[in-house]
Structure formats: C-alpha cells, structure tokens
Write an enzyme that holds these catalytic residues in place. Structure first.
Site, PDB file in Angstrom:
ATOM      1  N   GLY A   8       5.477   3.261   0.123  1.00 18.65           N
ATOM      2  CA  GLY A   8       6.119   4.092  -0.905  1.00 18.65           C
ATOM      3  C   GLY A   8       5.228   4.143  -2.132  1.00 18.65           C
ATOM      4  O   GLY A   8       4.027   3.950  -2.034  1.00 18.65           O
TER       5      GLY A   8
ATOM      6  N   SER B 193       0.855  -1.187   0.000  1.00 17.14           N
ATOM      7  CA  SER B 193       0.000   0.000   0.000  1.00 17.14           C
ATOM      8  C   SER B 193       0.889   1.234   0.000  1.00 17.14           C
ATOM      9  O   SER B 193       2.115   1.138   0.069  1.00 17.14           O
ATOM     10  CB  SER B 193      -0.907   0.003   1.229  1.00 17.14           C
ATOM     11  OG  SER B 193      -0.127   0.239   2.382  1.00 17.14           O
ATOM     12  N   LYS B 194       0.209   2.378  -0.057  1.00 21.01           N
ATOM     13  CA  LYS B 194       0.912   3.660  -0.153  1.00 21.01           C
ATOM     14  C   LYS B 194       1.963   3.844   0.925  1.00 21.01           C
ATOM     15  O   LYS B 194       2.974   4.497   0.699  1.00 21.01           O
ATOM     16  CB  LYS B 194      -0.113   4.790  -0.009  1.00 21.01           C
ATOM     17  CG  LYS B 194      -0.544   5.354  -1.318  1.00 21.01           C
ATOM     18  CD  LYS B 194      -1.331   6.609  -1.053  1.00 21.01           C
ATOM     19  CE  LYS B 194      -2.029   7.092  -2.303  1.00 21.01           C
ATOM     20  NZ  LYS B 194      -3.094   8.002  -2.017  1.00 21.01           N
ATOM     21  N   ARG B 195       1.676   3.289   2.116  1.00 19.12           N
ATOM     22  CA  ARG B 195       2.649   3.545   3.187  1.00 19.12           C
ATOM     23  C   ARG B 195       3.993   2.862   2.926  1.00 19.12           C
ATOM     24  O   ARG B 195       4.980   3.158   3.586  1.00 19.12           O
ATOM     25  CB  ARG B 195       2.063   3.176   4.552  1.00 19.12           C
ATOM     26  CG  ARG B 195       1.850   1.737   4.751  1.00 19.12           C
ATOM     27  CD  ARG B 195       1.114   1.456   6.048  1.00 19.12           C
ATOM     28  NE  ARG B 195       0.771   0.058   6.087  1.00 19.12           N
ATOM     29  CZ  ARG B 195       1.609  -0.887   6.422  1.00 19.12           C
ATOM     30  NH1 ARG B 195       2.847  -0.580   6.777  1.00 19.12           N
ATOM     31  NH2 ARG B 195       1.240  -2.149   6.404  1.00 19.12           N
TER      32      ARG B 195
END
Ligand code: GLU
Length: 489
Positions: free
Chosen positions: A261, A257-259
């Site tokens: 990167g 996921s976005k966390r």
C-alpha cells in the site's frame, strides 16, 4: 569551502564541557520521502528538540544518475508537511565537491589514503580467485605501499588506508555493542578515477564538518559504520554516537514496500491523513511509553527515548494508523483540521471560500470521517450543486408521497424569521407532526434533497450551514425530481 560549526561550548568551569546535540537527516533524493525515512527523520528531530540541539537536513545527491530534482522537492515537501522543520540546511552534497577534494588531498598528503592503479580486470581476477578459495572478496592492498611505476594513462582511484588490525566497536544506542574486525574491512575507494568522491566518504566529511553528535539512521547502514568511524578517527574527529533504527516490515513480515500500500509520506497526505496522525503512528512504531497511544508533539518531545527503541523490526499496521487519523480528525483543533481539509476540497475543484465556514463544516463532519479525503467528498455538497442523487437513496426517499410534506416544509422554511438550527429543527418537526410522520420520514427525504444522499450531519446543522437560499433551491429541484418520476406500479 569548509562549513564552520560550533559544537563544544566551554563554560566558566573549563572542566565541564557541554556537547551540543546535532542530529541530521540525510536522505538520498532517489524517490519520494517514504515512511521509513520519515521515521528516522522524526527520531533525529525529536532527539535534537528534546536536548535543545540542532537538526540538520542534508541531501545526499552525489549519485547523479539516480538523484532527481523532483525527489528533492518531494522530500522537502514531505518534511514541511510533517512539520519536521530543520535548523540548518538543506545542504547539498553536490555543492560540496571542492571540500571533498580538499580532504582527499589532505589524506593523500598525510598518508591516510593512496592512489590505486589496479585495473578492473585485475580486481576481477582477484575476486574470482578469492571466491574459489572460499574467501570474502576484498581488495588485497597491492598499491597500499605506493606504486613505483604508475601505468601511463590510468586515472587512479583513491583508497582509504583502513587499519589492518584490531576492532571497531560501535556502541549503538539501540542495538548495543556491535564489534567489527578491521581484518574484515578492506581499503575503501573514497574517490573514483574521475575524482568524484564516493558515498561513505562524503558522509564522513559531512558528519565531521557539520559536527554531528548523533547519527540516527536505518540499520541498513550498520555495515558502513565501522568504515566511517575509521575514516573519522583518521581525520582526528571523534565519531558521533550511532543509533541504527530497525526497518519497517509490512503486515506480512516482508520489508515494507509499495505492494503493501502507500509508503510515500505525501501519498498519506493525498489519502486524507493528518501529519500528526502519521507522526504519532511512527513514534509508536517500535517504541512505547507504558500503554499510552496518543502523543501530542510536545509529549513526543518530552517522552520519546531513542535508547528504548526496540532493536527488532516493527510491523506496519494500516488499521492503527487509520484509527489514529480518525482520533486526530475528531479531537484536533477544527481550525487546523480545516486547513488540511481545504487541500482535499481543492483537489475536488472546490474553493472553500465559496460556501460555509470550513471550521464549522469540520465541527459538523468530524465524527463521521476516518480521512480528510472522505470528509471532503462528504462536504462537497455544501460548496457546489451536485449533478445527480445517489440512485438508491433517491429511490428510497424521494417518493411521490413525500411531495406534500416537502412542499409544506419548503413553505415553512421560507417563512422562518431567523435561519438558525433551533428554528429549523422546530420547522422540520412541526411539519412532521402536522403530517403525522415520524421525524426521520421527513428528515431523510430532506437530507437527500439538499445533500444528494442520505448521509449528512444532523439536518438542522446541515441546513444552517448550507444557508436558506441553497436549501430552498435544492428543495425545489427535489420536488421537481419527484414530480417527473415515472409512476411505478
Ligand atoms: N543517504 C542515506 C540514505 O538515504 C542515509 C545515510 C545516513 O544517514 O548516513 O539511506
């Protein structure tokens, strides 16, 4: 309006039937194209390409609240950037509503679907009771046999008559055989009270109309597959072959996921990746061919085998992607790299036509950049003057004692009959010798003078690309800088 596709070609021997391979990528436009989607798109595209088949792009935009035109654009842009060109489409599900209505009417007529008038309240009570009995909540088929007195003013939903007995066997080419009990599947709603078709149903109609032979998609859809297969069979269509691709995990083992990167394909472009590096990375994620790491597109088409994709989830490794990117920057066709580099220079406000040939700049820079974003920053000085020197490099290299050698160098460069790397090299080493300096003692100040910092391609290459006028101009500015420096004790 039904789409007409041909999938089966009869040849002279009527016993031999060739099934044309038709694959599709069917994103929901509720966000950007992410790397997981790009991977399934790549696998579907490769499968079509390696079998001389057809690759279709279908935008599943029936969720009107979550679908956006920007997401459609982002997906199309991502596909174009990756080079995953589609042979048909993009088809938009929102443009196919009349066709879905037609199939719903037919299914109602053929007794494969029925109107259900059960209210939300009734379904909620049913659910609560089932949960209290520790049963799986599911519709109990109250309206399945028909409703004698439909309640007035209620817009019924339409449900598919799922078979009660038996099993659905998914012969998944990645996961192997997966068996579902029909008794576990309830009668799915295929049209809401307002007549709009539901997700699983539109997929079925599209896969049927588009004659899809192979569905390669994320394994988060595996539970939808038995329902879709039952509907396809009811409609008289042989279900396609399925391949459910395991999800991608972040380096920490959680779903990517976005966390972790960047997860958006276009973010990778903006971060300076080449599309072939991302494709090469994605093809190797969960699949291998001996110990080969580098795959050209042609090799991917030749060697990729979807049946050999691992059934367990694969972890994303940004370091490896960066390594591949560096490889493609270094070994790729400089013309191709230059094409992608120009995007990054553009982002810096630089027009690459106003300076040295970009292909030559790529050749000079490609050994020392991991990303094109970095290469663009390192190459900006070829195209525009800089406002200031790197403070540390200027302090180290633009000192009063280099004023004399740099002045002499300026004269000798100005007098060169030809502006070419060998003559430039001779001029620099000639001045170094005359001044009793090591080459680096003059090359580094020269580098800071022309590039603004002590990093650049070999100095003769740098000056050749920069051109004589700019070189002399910047040497003058550097000499001025040296002269006006406060004298430190
Ligand atoms: N629209 C679905 C998604 O974006 C894909 C459905 C499918 O491939 O069947 O996850």
């Amino acid at each position: 309006m039904a789409l007409i596709f041909f999938t089966i070609a009869y040849v002279s021997n009527p016993k031999i039937i060739f099934v044309t391979i038709r694959t599709r990528f069917a994103p929901s436009p509720t966000g950007y194209l992410h790397v997981g989607g790009a991977r399934t798109a790549l696998f579907s595209w490769l499968y079509a390409r390696q079998h001389g088949g057809t690759f279709i792009l279908r935008i599943e935009d029936t969720d009107l609240e979550r679908s956006t035109a920007e997401s459609v654009d982002a997906i199309l842009q991502g596909m174009t950037w990756l080079g995953l060109e589609y042979d048909e489409g993009p088809f938009f599900q929102t443009q196919r509503f009349p066709r879905y209505q037609e199939v719903i009417r037919q299914m109602l007529k053929d007794g494969q679907a029925y109107h259900c008038y059960c209210s939300k309240e009734r379904l909620e009570i049913l659910r609560t009771e089932q949960m209290a009995r520790k049963e799986k909540p599911r519709y109990n088929g109250k309206c399945r046999q028909g409703v004698a007195n439909p309640p007035a003013g209620v817009m019924p939903v339409v449900r598919f008559k799922n078979p009660h007995d038996g099993v659905v066997v998914v012969e998944d080419i990645i996961r192997g055989r997966v068996v579902f009990q029909n008794s576990e599947l309830d009668d799915l709603i295929i049209a809401r009270g307002d007549g709009s078709p539901t997700y699983n149903f539109t997929v079925v109609v599209d896969d049927m109309d588009m004659n899809i032979s192979h569905v390669i998609r994320g394994d988060d859809h595996l539970n939808n597959t038995p329902r879709q297969m039952n509907m396809l069979k009811a409609l008289g269509f042989t279900p396609p072959v399925y391949a459910h691709v395991p999800m991608i995990l972040g380096p920490d083992g959680a779903r990517l996921s976005k966390r972790h990167g960047a997860v958006s394909v276009m973010q990778y472009r903006d971060d300076g990746y080449l599309p072939e590096a991302l494709l090469n990375y994605l093809v190797r994620l969960g699949w291998s061919h001996g110990d080969q790491e580098i795959f050209s597109i042609d090799e991917m088409i030749k060697l990729f085998d979807v049946t050999q994709v691992h059934s367990s989830a694969a972890a994303f490794n940004p370091e490896k992607l960066l390594w591949l990117n560096q490889h493609y920057i270094k070994d790729g066709d400089p013309k191709h790299v230059a094409h992608h580099l120009s995007h990054h220079l553009g982002k810096l406000g630089i027009d690459p036509s106003q300076g040295p040939d970009l292909i030559e700049v790529v050749k000079a820079q490609r050994e020392r950049a991991k990303t094109l974003a970095e290469m663009a920053i390192n190459s900006a000085f070829f195209y525009r003057n800089f406002d200031s020197y790197d403070a540390k490099d200027a302090a180290t290299h633009l000192k009063p004692e280099v004023e004399k050698p740099l002045t002499q160098l300026r004269e000798s460069l100005a007098a060169l009959p030809r502006w070419e790397a060998p003559t430039i090299h001779d001029a620099v080493s000639g001045v170094a010798e005359a001044q009793g300096l090591k080459l680096g003692k003059i090359a580094q100040p020269l580098r800071v003078a022309v590039a603004g910092r002590a990093i650049s391609p070999p100095i003769d290459v740098t000056l050749t690309l920069l051109g004589r006028d700019k070189t002399l101009e910047r040497l003058d500015a550097a000499l001025e800088h040296i002269r006006i420096q406060p004298v430190t004790a």
